[in-house]
Design a protein around this motif. Structure first.
Motif, PDB file in Angstrom:
ATOM      1  N   THR A  10       0.827  -1.208   0.000  1.00  0.00           N
ATOM      2  CA  THR A  10       0.000   0.000   0.000  1.00  0.00           C
ATOM      3  C   THR A  10       0.860   1.256   0.000  1.00  0.00           C
ATOM      4  O   THR A  10       0.549   2.242  -0.686  1.00  0.00           O
ATOM      5  N   ILE A  11       1.964   1.250   0.764  1.00  0.00           N
ATOM      6  CA  ILE A  11       2.846   2.420   0.797  1.00  0.00           C
ATOM      7  C   ILE A  11       3.501   2.629  -0.568  1.00  0.00           C
ATOM      8  O   ILE A  11       3.648   3.766  -1.033  1.00  0.00           O
ATOM      9  N   ILE A  12       3.890   1.552  -1.227  1.00  0.00           N
ATOM     10  CA  ILE A  12       4.452   1.673  -2.578  1.00  0.00           C
ATOM     11  C   ILE A  12       3.413   2.266  -3.524  1.00  0.00           C
ATOM     12  O   ILE A  12       3.721   3.151  -4.333  1.00  0.00           O
ATOM     13  N   ARG A  13       2.187   1.818  -3.409  1.00  0.00           N
ATOM     14  CA  ARG A  13       1.108   2.338  -4.269  1.00  0.00           C
ATOM     15  C   ARG A  13       0.902   3.833  -4.026  1.00  0.00           C
ATOM     16  O   ARG A  13       0.761   4.623  -4.976  1.00  0.00           O
ATOM     17  N   THR A  14       0.891   4.247  -2.753  1.00  0.00           N
ATOM     18  CA  THR A  14       0.728   5.659  -2.417  1.00  0.00           C
ATOM     19  C   THR A  14       1.910   6.477  -2.927  1.00  0.00           C
ATOM     20  O   THR A  14       1.743   7.584  -3.460  1.00  0.00           O
ATOM     21  N   SER A  15       3.115   5.933  -2.787  1.00  0.00           N
ATOM     22  CA  SER A  15       4.325   6.637  -3.245  1.00  0.00           C
ATOM     23  C   SER A  15       4.293   6.852  -4.752  1.00  0.00           C
ATOM     24  O   SER A  15       4.668   7.919  -5.250  1.00  0.00           O
ATOM     25  N   ALA A  16       3.854   5.835  -5.480  1.00  0.00           N
ATOM     26  CA  ALA A  16       3.763   5.952  -6.932  1.00  0.00           C
ATOM     27  C   ALA A  16       2.697   6.979  -7.325  1.00  0.00           C
ATOM     28  O   ALA A  16       2.893   7.776  -8.246  1.00  0.00           O
ATOM     29  N   ALA A  17       1.564   6.970  -6.610  1.00  0.00           N
ATOM     30  CA  ALA A  17       0.497   7.930  -6.910  1.00  0.00           C
ATOM     31  C   ALA A  17       0.973   9.362  -6.691  1.00  0.00           C
ATOM     32  O   ALA A  17       0.558  10.283  -7.402  1.00  0.00           O
ATOM     33  N   ALA A  18       1.853   9.540  -5.702  1.00  0.00           N
ATOM     34  CA  ALA A  18       2.369  10.879  -5.397  1.00  0.00           C
ATOM     35  C   ALA A  18       3.586  11.238  -6.242  1.00  0.00           C
ATOM     36  O   ALA A  18       4.150  12.316  -6.075  1.00  0.00           O
ATOM     37  N   LYS A  19       3.993  10.328  -7.128  1.00  0.00           N
ATOM     38  CA  LYS A  19       5.178  10.534  -7.968  1.00  0.00           C
ATOM     39  C   LYS A  19       6.429  10.809  -7.139  1.00  0.00           C
ATOM     40  O   LYS A  19       7.220  11.707  -7.450  1.00  0.00           O
ATOM     41  N   ALA A  20       6.578  10.043  -6.067  1.00  0.00           N
ATOM     42  CA  ALA A  20       7.825  10.108  -5.307  1.00  0.00           C
ATOM     43  C   ALA A  20       8.972   9.681  -6.214  1.00  0.00           C
ATOM     44  O   ALA A  20       8.780   8.912  -7.172  1.00  0.00           O
ATOM     45  N   ALA A  21      10.169  10.166  -5.905  1.00  0.00           N
ATOM     46  CA  ALA A  21      11.326   9.855  -6.753  1.00  0.00           C
ATOM     47  C   ALA A  21      11.731   8.392  -6.628  1.00  0.00           C
ATOM     48  O   ALA A  21      12.211   7.794  -7.598  1.00  0.00           O
ATOM     49  N   ALA A  22      11.548   7.814  -5.437  1.00  0.00           N
ATOM     50  CA  ALA A  22      11.949   6.424  -5.217  1.00  0.00           C
ATOM     51  C   ALA A  22      11.442   5.970  -3.858  1.00  0.00           C
ATOM     52  O   ALA A  22      11.118   6.778  -2.982  1.00  0.00           O
ATOM     53  N   VAL A  23      11.399   4.651  -3.704  1.00  0.00           N
ATOM     54  CA  VAL A  23      11.149   4.027  -2.403  1.00  0.00           C
ATOM     55  C   VAL A  23      12.379   3.201  -2.058  1.00  0.00           C
ATOM     56  O   VAL A  23      12.851   2.412  -2.876  1.00  0.00           O
ATOM     57  N   LEU A  24      12.901   3.398  -0.848  1.00  0.00           N
ATOM     58  CA  LEU A  24      14.061   2.648  -0.382  1.00  0.00           C
ATOM     59  C   LEU A  24      13.618   1.685   0.711  1.00  0.00           C
ATOM     60  O   LEU A  24      12.997   2.096   1.702  1.00  0.00           O
ATOM     61  N   LEU A  25      13.941   0.410   0.534  1.00  0.00           N
ATOM     62  CA  LEU A  25      13.582  -0.606   1.529  1.00  0.00           C
ATOM     63  C   LEU A  25      14.834  -0.985   2.300  1.00  0.00           C
ATOM     64  O   LEU A  25      15.792  -1.512   1.727  1.00  0.00           O
ATOM     65  N   THR A  26      14.816  -0.722   3.609  1.00  0.00           N
ATOM     66  CA  THR A  26      16.001  -0.935   4.430  1.00  0.00           C
ATOM     67  C   THR A  26      15.797  -2.113   5.379  1.00  0.00           C
ATOM     68  O   THR A  26      14.831  -2.861   5.262  1.00  0.00           O
ATOM     69  N   GLU A  27      16.703  -2.237   6.311  1.00  0.00           N
ATOM     70  CA  GLU A  27      16.815  -3.450   7.135  1.00  0.00           C
ATOM     71  C   GLU A  27      15.501  -3.840   7.811  1.00  0.00           C
ATOM     72  O   GLU A  27      14.785  -3.001   8.342  1.00  0.00           O
ATOM     73  N   GLY A  28      15.192  -5.142   7.767  1.00  0.00           N
ATOM     74  CA  GLY A  28      14.026  -5.678   8.454  1.00  0.00           C
ATOM     75  C   GLY A  28      12.730  -5.584   7.694  1.00  0.00           C
ATOM     76  O   GLY A  28      11.683  -6.022   8.181  1.00  0.00           O
ATOM     77  N   THR A  29      12.754  -5.039   6.485  1.00  0.00           N
ATOM     78  CA  THR A  29      11.522  -4.881   5.697  1.00  0.00           C
ATOM     79  C   THR A  29      11.211  -6.178   4.951  1.00  0.00           C
ATOM     80  O   THR A  29      12.103  -6.848   4.451  1.00  0.00           O
ATOM     81  N   VAL A  30       9.932  -6.510   4.880  1.00  0.00           N
ATOM     82  CA  VAL A  30       9.490  -7.727   4.202  1.00  0.00           C
ATOM     83  C   VAL A  30       9.946  -7.720   2.739  1.00  0.00           C
ATOM     84  O   VAL A  30      10.122  -6.658   2.135  1.00  0.00           O
ATOM     85  N   ASP A  31      10.126  -8.908   2.184  1.00  0.00           N
ATOM     86  CA  ASP A  31      10.612  -9.061   0.815  1.00  0.00           C
ATOM     87  C   ASP A  31       9.682  -8.359  -0.180  1.00  0.00           C
ATOM     88  O   ASP A  31       8.478  -8.611  -0.202  1.00  0.00           O
ATOM     89  N   LEU A  32      10.264  -7.505  -0.993  1.00  0.00           N
ATOM     90  CA  LEU A  32       9.500  -6.780  -2.011  1.00  0.00           C
ATOM     91  C   LEU A  32       8.733  -7.733  -2.913  1.00  0.00           C
ATOM     92  O   LEU A  32       7.632  -7.413  -3.372  1.00  0.00           O
ATOM     93  N   TYR A  33       9.303  -8.910  -3.202  1.00  0.00           N
ATOM     94  CA  TYR A  33       8.706  -9.809  -4.192  1.00  0.00           C
ATOM     95  C   TYR A  33       7.806 -10.879  -3.575  1.00  0.00           C
ATOM     96  O   TYR A  33       7.401 -11.824  -4.252  1.00  0.00           O
ATOM     97  N   ASN A  34       7.465 -10.721  -2.311  1.00  0.00           N
ATOM     98  CA  ASN A  34       6.416 -11.533  -1.700  1.00  0.00           C
ATOM     99  C   ASN A  34       5.133 -11.346  -2.522  1.00  0.00           C
ATOM    100  O   ASN A  34       4.755 -10.208  -2.819  1.00  0.00           O
ATOM    101  N   PRO A  35       4.466 -12.416  -2.924  1.00  0.00           N
ATOM    102  CA  PRO A  35       3.270 -12.258  -3.777  1.00  0.00           C
ATOM    103  C   PRO A  35       2.213 -11.333  -3.185  1.00  0.00           C
ATOM    104  O   PRO A  35       1.523 -10.614  -3.918  1.00  0.00           O
ATOM    105  N   LYS A  36       2.075 -11.327  -1.849  1.00  0.00           N
ATOM    106  CA  LYS A  36       1.090 -10.445  -1.212  1.00  0.00           C
ATOM    107  C   LYS A  36       1.491  -8.977  -1.372  1.00  0.00           C
ATOM    108  O   LYS A  36       0.620  -8.101  -1.499  1.00  0.00           O
ATOM    109  N   VAL A  37       2.787  -8.688  -1.341  1.00  0.00           N
ATOM    110  CA  VAL A  37       3.252  -7.318  -1.567  1.00  0.00           C
ATOM    111  C   VAL A  37       2.936  -6.896  -3.000  1.00  0.00           C
ATOM    112  O   VAL A  37       2.391  -5.815  -3.239  1.00  0.00           O
ATOM    113  N   ILE A  38       3.279  -7.767  -3.961  1.00  0.00           N
ATOM    114  CA  ILE A  38       3.056  -7.440  -5.374  1.00  0.00           C
ATOM    115  C   ILE A  38       1.582  -7.144  -5.624  1.00  0.00           C
ATOM    116  O   ILE A  38       1.230  -6.153  -6.288  1.00  0.00           O
TER     117      ILE A  38
END
Length: 262
Positions: free
Chosen positions: A127-155
């Motif tokens: 959801t945060i990635i979706r909001t960031s894209a809607a706001a045209k943020a420059a990038a999203v950085l995923l740092t230590e302890g964050t769930v795997d980006l490619y988890n099917p539920k995340v996608i």
């Protein structure tokens, strides 16, 4: 379109694709799953190349674009073994994981960067990635302890936004902090124990909004690195806000401040 029929769980391609439901399998093979026709078409429209397209024996769903990959047709029972959804659409793509780096990011003046530290819930991350894209943020950085980006539920939770915005994952905290500092990006950390409210802080310049773990908040490294620590008012008895809600409030206040300049 030509299909390759797979009828056994012992088929090596089927076994490979099955491993991609787990992080270990995704990491070892550098591949991930894209389930559902809408997500697949969004991925293809943004240049994602498929290695395989998997369809169940009864589906009529196929992407509109010509596909340069092998199409695998499997039984409904085998498809359920691969699917991560309650009501599968009968179509899954297998794609190579993009692996962008901080060095590849092109920053325009006054970028808005969203930094996620220790976000564990796949729905929150998507959801945060979706909001960031809607706001045209420059990038999203995923740092230590964050769930795997490619988890099917995340996608799924990104609703296709994962293909619309640069996402740098697997970053160490110090690596991300050093990069932000070297690019003169103001680090603002959301912290329930902060003294400043977010609306009292200038979000118009180059800004990194840091959202921490759902339960523990940001790590000590990020608190220490912060140029400012900010909080959202909580007037009732609720202890905290959902991480994706907090991110949405902060991201869109940055947008409000910037648009008021136009």
């Amino acid at each position: 379109m030509d299909f390759k029929d797979i009828n056994s769980k012992d088929n090596p391609i089927f076994k490979l694709i099955k491993t991609l439901n787990k992080k270990k399998g995704r990491d070892e093979n550098g591949l991930f799953l894209i389930e559902g026709i809408r997500l697949l078409e969004e991925a293809i429209n943004h240049g994602v190349k498929l290695h395989y397209l998997v369809i169940n024996e009864n589906t009529n769903l196929l992407p509109k674009e010509n596909l340069d990959c092998q199409v695998l047709r499997i039984s409904n029972n085998l498809f359920k073994d691969l699917s991560d959804t309650v009501t599968p659409q009968g179509i899954i793509g297998v794609a190579r994981q993009p692996n962008p780096s901080l060095k590849e990011l092109t920053l325009l003046p006054n970028p808005l960067i969203v930094v996620l530290n220790g976000i564990q819930d796949p729905g929150n991350l998507g959801t945060i990635i979706r909001t960031s894209a809607a706001a045209k943020a420059a990038a999203v950085l995923l740092t230590e302890g964050t769930v795997d980006l490619y988890n099917p539920k995340v996608i799924r939770a990104t609703m296709g936004a994962v293909f619309q915005i640069p996402i740098i994952h697997g970053l160490g905290d110090e690596e991300a902090i050093n990069w932000l500092n070297s690019n003169n990006i103001n680090i603002l950390v959301a912290d329930i124990n902060a003294e400043q409210y977010y609306f009292s802080v200038n979000l118009k310049g180059a800004t990194a909004l840091v959202i921490g773990n759902e339960n523990k908040g940001p790590s000590p490294k990020w608190k220490s690195a912060a140029n400012n620590r900010i909080k959202i008012p909580i007037l009732g008895d609720t202890e905290s806000l959902n991480a994706s809600i907090a991110a949405g409030i902060l991201i869109y206040d940055a947008i409000r401040q910037r648009h008021n300049e136009i």
